[in-house]
Write a protein that holds these residues in place. Sequence first.
Motif, mmCIF file in Angstrom:
data_model
loop_
_atom_site.group_PDB
_atom_site.id
_atom_site.type_symbol
_atom_site.label_atom_id
_atom_site.label_comp_id
_atom_site.label_asym_id
_atom_site.label_seq_id
_atom_site.Cartn_x
_atom_site.Cartn_y
_atom_site.Cartn_z
ATOM 1 N N TYR A 297 0.804 -1.228 0.000
ATOM 2 C CA TYR A 297 0.000 0.000 0.000
ATOM 3 C C TYR A 297 0.840 1.282 0.000
ATOM 4 N N VAL A 350 -6.958 -2.248 6.038
ATOM 5 C CA VAL A 350 -7.082 -2.954 4.755
ATOM 6 C C VAL A 350 -8.490 -2.760 4.178
ATOM 7 N N GLU A 354 -8.824 -1.017 0.521
ATOM 8 C CA GLU A 354 -9.375 -1.805 -0.586
ATOM 9 C C GLU A 354 -10.634 -1.142 -1.156
ATOM 10 N N LYS A 357 -9.316 1.544 -3.437
ATOM 11 C CA LYS A 357 -8.820 0.983 -4.692
ATOM 12 C C LYS A 357 -9.982 0.546 -5.591
ATOM 13 N N GLU A 358 -11.021 -0.014 -4.975
ATOM 14 C CA GLU A 358 -12.160 -0.468 -5.765
ATOM 15 C C GLU A 358 -12.852 0.711 -6.440
#
Length: 470
Positions: A297, A350, A354, A357-358
């Motif tokens: 990351y 996390v 995530e 990022k999605e």
Amino acid sequence: MRRQELVPLLAIVIVTAAALIYTFAAGNQPLLGLDLQGGVSVVLQPTDPASDEDLDQSINIMRRRVDALGVAEPEVARQGDTIIVQLPGVDEPQRALDLIGQTAELRFRPVLEEVGPDVELTEPEDDIAEDEVVLAGDDSVGVERHYRMGPTALTGSGISGAEALYNQQALEWLVQVDLKSGAEGIEPFNELASACFARQPQCPTGQLGIVLDGAVISAPVFQEPQFDDAVTITGNFDQEGAQDLALVLRFGALPVELETQQTQTVSATIGRDALDAGIVAGLVGVVLVAIYMIAYYRLLGIVAMLSLGVSFALLWSIISWLGEAQGLALTLAGVTGLIVAVGVSVDSNVVYFENVKEDVREGRPVRSSVERSFKTAFSTIVKADVTTLIGAGLLYWLTIGPVRGFALYLGLATILDLIVSYYLMRPFVIGLGRSHRLRGRPGWLGIPATEPVAGAAPSVREPATLGGGR
């Protein structure tokens, strides 16, 4: 970074710094449990069915015995019909076990003289009924005094009852003691009273020493040479002092006979080894997690480790305060709970990363993704943490001992994870997402360049951001 992100970020940093400063200034340190510093633990059970009052009274008497050993932060607790005694850091485990297993005996000794504090006190193993001893006790104003005392004249077996009473005429509290008749109680007591009242050599001070477990509970002066079956003890008692003395006289010995069910002795070396192993396991785990998070990351991984550091600093301060102020020990199970909590804290990061990022993969710009994703991510974090808290709460409520310590520290770490996620992780990541320097380099945030998903709305505001991947 906007004001609404900067204020909570500064607030949690200030609170963390203040907690650390207070912890170090006050000299607070975690109180290590028996399995981390060595010691002895014993489980005792009544040989016959016992009432709750008998067990509670036994615990009070045993606490006085343990205190006499000079053990720091002992624990004497009840578990169902058994009594658990834990003595962390005790130097002589066998001696401690022997003293705990003794049947307490209330003794009446003549006071030969009051000696200075430099006179060595009689060791518990040398406190023999037939010998002279030097014992300590607190007077009515709480000052410790040392007494040289003669052989025991009468034991607690000669007492049939004791009660605290208030004398309306003299306006003072006193203790009335009922003695058994004959040679078992009143006769030897009156022999001692006559000798003390006449200031004979065997009792030159005229004082009666009431001794329990090697401590002088009271040292009143005989006012009469003979008594009937009842004796009145006066001595500037307040209500609590008179009631405590009556309690000691009634229950000088353990009210129930106890037998040892289980004994566990942990040497100081094994305790130190366990502590070192726990520290090494924690450090190795944190280092591996840090390498993984930063490699995957990038800057977001550094944010995750900062969150972990702030959580640890607050947790350390709380654990140290609990140890100093509440006597709550950190056991090996508690260390395990803290190591598990590292995973809980990293999971929260996390989940957020995530989600970011999605969103970026779906074609949204980084700036809006970091704000939009937090709402969804925090909802997931809260649900997961509440689930952990429910489990920790049930464990704390239904268990005792090491498992309860595991539940406590896991619960504390989970609560801190919620606080740090909202007040540190969120504003930090949003600030990074707003950075003009990072806007064209999503790879620095561990966000790879991606092709817009079919059907997703293309980014108009930040085309360079999506095209500037690693």
